[in-house]
Design a protein around this motif. Sequence first.
Motif, PDB file in Angstrom:
ATOM      1  N   ALA A 116      -0.300  21.064   9.069  1.00 18.01           N
ATOM      2  CA  ALA A 116      -1.656  21.308   9.550  1.00 18.01           C
ATOM      3  C   ALA A 116      -2.518  22.005   8.497  1.00 18.01           C
ATOM      4  CB  ALA A 116      -1.612  22.127  10.831  1.00 18.01           C
ATOM      5  N   ALA A 117      -1.930  22.945   7.756  1.00 22.23           N
ATOM      6  CA  ALA A 117      -2.697  23.678   6.750  1.00 22.23           C
ATOM      7  C   ALA A 117      -3.175  22.754   5.635  1.00 22.23           C
ATOM      8  CB  ALA A 117      -1.852  24.811   6.171  1.00 22.23           C
ATOM      9  N   ASP A 118      -2.288  21.853   5.176  1.00 16.89           N
ATOM     10  CA  ASP A 118      -2.668  20.935   4.097  1.00 16.89           C
ATOM     11  C   ASP A 118      -3.655  19.879   4.590  1.00 16.89           C
ATOM     12  OD1 ASP A 118      -1.184  22.287   2.243  1.00 16.89           O
ATOM     13  OD2 ASP A 118       0.555  20.957   2.344  1.00 16.89           O
ATOM     14  N   LYS A 119      -3.490  19.420   5.826  1.00 20.46           N
ATOM     15  CA  LYS A 119      -4.482  18.500   6.389  1.00 20.46           C
ATOM     16  C   LYS A 119      -5.846  19.164   6.425  1.00 20.46           C
ATOM     17  CE  LYS A 119      -1.431  15.774   9.398  1.00 20.46           C
ATOM     18  NZ  LYS A 119      -1.078  15.462  10.810  1.00 20.46           N
TER      19      LYS A 119
ATOM     20  N   VAL B 289      -7.999   5.357  -1.940  1.00 18.80           N
ATOM     21  CA  VAL B 289      -7.120   6.303  -2.610  1.00 18.80           C
ATOM     22  C   VAL B 289      -6.283   7.009  -1.557  1.00 18.80           C
ATOM     23  CG1 VAL B 289      -8.712   6.687  -4.518  1.00 18.80           C
ATOM     24  CG2 VAL B 289      -8.798   8.175  -2.520  1.00 18.80           C
ATOM     25  N   VAL B 290      -5.207   7.608  -1.990  1.00 19.35           N
ATOM     26  CA  VAL B 290      -4.346   8.333  -1.070  1.00 19.35           C
ATOM     27  C   VAL B 290      -3.970   9.663  -1.700  1.00 19.35           C
ATOM     28  CG1 VAL B 290      -2.296   7.138  -1.939  1.00 19.35           C
ATOM     29  CG2 VAL B 290      -2.206   8.264   0.277  1.00 19.35           C
ATOM     30  N   VAL B 291      -4.098  10.723  -0.931  1.00 17.12           N
ATOM     31  CA  VAL B 291      -3.673  12.040  -1.382  1.00 17.12           C
ATOM     32  C   VAL B 291      -2.158  12.095  -1.313  1.00 17.12           C
ATOM     33  CG1 VAL B 291      -3.767  14.526  -0.949  1.00 17.12           C
ATOM     34  CG2 VAL B 291      -5.817  13.122  -0.631  1.00 17.12           C
ATOM     35  N   THR B 292      -1.522  12.431  -2.421  1.00 20.50           N
ATOM     36  CA  THR B 292      -0.064  12.437  -2.498  1.00 20.50           C
ATOM     37  C   THR B 292       0.526  13.835  -2.483  1.00 20.50           C
ATOM     38  OG1 THR B 292      -0.172  12.367  -4.920  1.00 20.50           O
ATOM     39  CG2 THR B 292       0.008  10.259  -3.750  1.00 20.50           C
ATOM     40  N   GLN B 293      -0.293  14.846  -2.794  1.00 18.64           N
ATOM     41  CA  GLN B 293       0.229  16.213  -2.837  1.00 18.64           C
ATOM     42  C   GLN B 293      -0.898  17.209  -2.666  1.00 18.64           C
ATOM     43  OE1 GLN B 293       1.802  17.742  -6.639  1.00 18.64           O
ATOM     44  NE2 GLN B 293       3.639  18.379  -5.542  1.00 18.64           N
ATOM     45  N   VAL B 294      -0.602  18.278  -1.974  1.00 18.33           N
ATOM     46  CA  VAL B 294      -1.529  19.394  -1.839  1.00 18.33           C
ATOM     47  C   VAL B 294      -0.790  20.653  -2.271  1.00 18.33           C
ATOM     48  CG1 VAL B 294      -3.002  20.733  -0.295  1.00 18.33           C
ATOM     49  CG2 VAL B 294      -2.674  18.282   0.114  1.00 18.33           C
TER      50      VAL B 294
ATOM     51  N   LYS C 112     -11.284  19.713   4.378  1.00 19.23           N
ATOM     52  CA  LYS C 112     -12.293  20.626   3.828  1.00 19.23           C
ATOM     53  C   LYS C 112     -12.830  20.094   2.499  1.00 19.23           C
ATOM     54  CE  LYS C 112     -13.133  25.584   3.363  1.00 19.23           C
ATOM     55  NZ  LYS C 112     -14.041  25.599   4.520  1.00 19.23           N
ATOM     56  N   ALA C 113     -11.940  19.556   1.660  1.00 20.93           N
ATOM     57  CA  ALA C 113     -12.369  18.987   0.385  1.00 20.93           C
ATOM     58  C   ALA C 113     -13.268  17.776   0.607  1.00 20.93           C
ATOM     59  CB  ALA C 113     -11.155  18.598  -0.445  1.00 20.93           C
TER      60      ALA C 113
ATOM     61  N   LEU D 194       0.830  -1.187   0.000  1.00 22.87           N
ATOM     62  CA  LEU D 194       0.000   0.000   0.000  1.00 22.87           C
ATOM     63  C   LEU D 194       0.873   1.249   0.000  1.00 22.87           C
ATOM     64  CD1 LEU D 194      -2.739  -0.927   2.630  1.00 22.87           C
ATOM     65  CD2 LEU D 194      -2.931  -0.983   0.146  1.00 22.87           C
ATOM     66  N   ILE D 195       0.397   2.257  -0.704  1.00 27.54           N
ATOM     67  CA  ILE D 195       1.135   3.511  -0.739  1.00 27.54           C
ATOM     68  C   ILE D 195       0.988   4.206   0.612  1.00 27.54           C
ATOM     69  CG2 ILE D 195       1.283   5.779  -1.823  1.00 27.54           C
ATOM     70  CD1 ILE D 195       0.185   4.485  -4.363  1.00 27.54           C
ATOM     71  N   THR D 196       2.090   4.604   1.179  1.00 29.81           N
ATOM     72  CA  THR D 196       2.069   5.342   2.431  1.00 29.81           C
ATOM     73  C   THR D 196       1.886   6.817   2.134  1.00 29.81           C
ATOM     74  OG1 THR D 196       3.565   3.755   3.464  1.00 29.81           O
ATOM     75  CG2 THR D 196       3.347   5.919   4.528  1.00 29.81           C
ATOM     76  N   PRO D 197       0.843   7.426   2.665  1.00 24.45           N
ATOM     77  CA  PRO D 197       0.623   8.842   2.369  1.00 24.45           C
ATOM     78  C   PRO D 197       1.712   9.709   2.965  1.00 24.45           C
ATOM     79  CG  PRO D 197      -0.896   8.081   4.061  1.00 24.45           C
ATOM     80  CD  PRO D 197      -0.196   6.865   3.544  1.00 24.45           C
ATOM     81  N   PRO D 198       1.996  10.831   2.328  1.00 26.08           N
ATOM     82  CA  PRO D 198       2.988  11.762   2.876  1.00 26.08           C
ATOM     83  C   PRO D 198       2.511  12.333   4.214  1.00 26.08           C
ATOM     84  CG  PRO D 198       2.439  12.286   0.591  1.00 26.08           C
ATOM     85  CD  PRO D 198       1.425  11.312   1.062  1.00 26.08           C
TER      86      PRO D 198
END
Length: 223
Positions: A44-47, A142-147, A52-53, A36-40
């Motif tokens: 706090a701002a990106d979390k 799914v995993v978020v990889t970048q914000v 929010k999304a 499994l892909i480990t999320p970055p």
Amino acid sequence: MTDLHRRFLLTGLTAAALTAAVPALAQGGKNSFGGLITPPTFNAADKGRIDKATQYLQALTTAQGRFEQTDFRGRKTLGNWYLSRPGKIRFEYDAPYSLLIVADGQKVKMWDPRLKSFDEYPLGETPLSLFLSRQIRLDQNVVVTQVKSSALGFTLSARDRRKQVEGHIALVFDQAGNGNLTLREWTVTDAQGKATRVHLTSFNRGGGFKSDLFVLSKSQMKK
């Protein structure tokens, strides 16, 4: 329109379909991760942007508007879209394609009037199911990889977590001064690096849709 082209259109709209699961319909190419892909680790701002999304997508019930789709060759197609969560969405392509794609809560159905071709796929086997489900999650399949933040809002890049398939999606959100979000566009990039961009040229929340708007059958199309 060939079957490959129809599937490409389905992938461009529905795989991106408003949550991050495009690789479920991508072809080939395992990723370089062992499991499994480990999320970055996000600050706090990106979390906060990810949360929010997620909340924004979860809160969407009915909406409608226009879209413009641009494929990797620069070809553009236009049309209307209609959403009724959970379970239902409709894409109507303008002429000359006049293609219809409808999710009715159980299946995703496609009608190509030029070829008199009707296809259907279980909703649960398409990325649409993640967006149309009652509970939106951006931290499971799914995993978020970048914000990435911008002057207008932010972009979330994500990829499939389980299937180990190359490819990713970038969801672009506009953020108003009061903090309210609007999903503005998404870009799907497949295993070969070919990108399909879907820009929502209008986005109107709400709408009292008739139930038959999300009904599509082969017999109905033959009338």
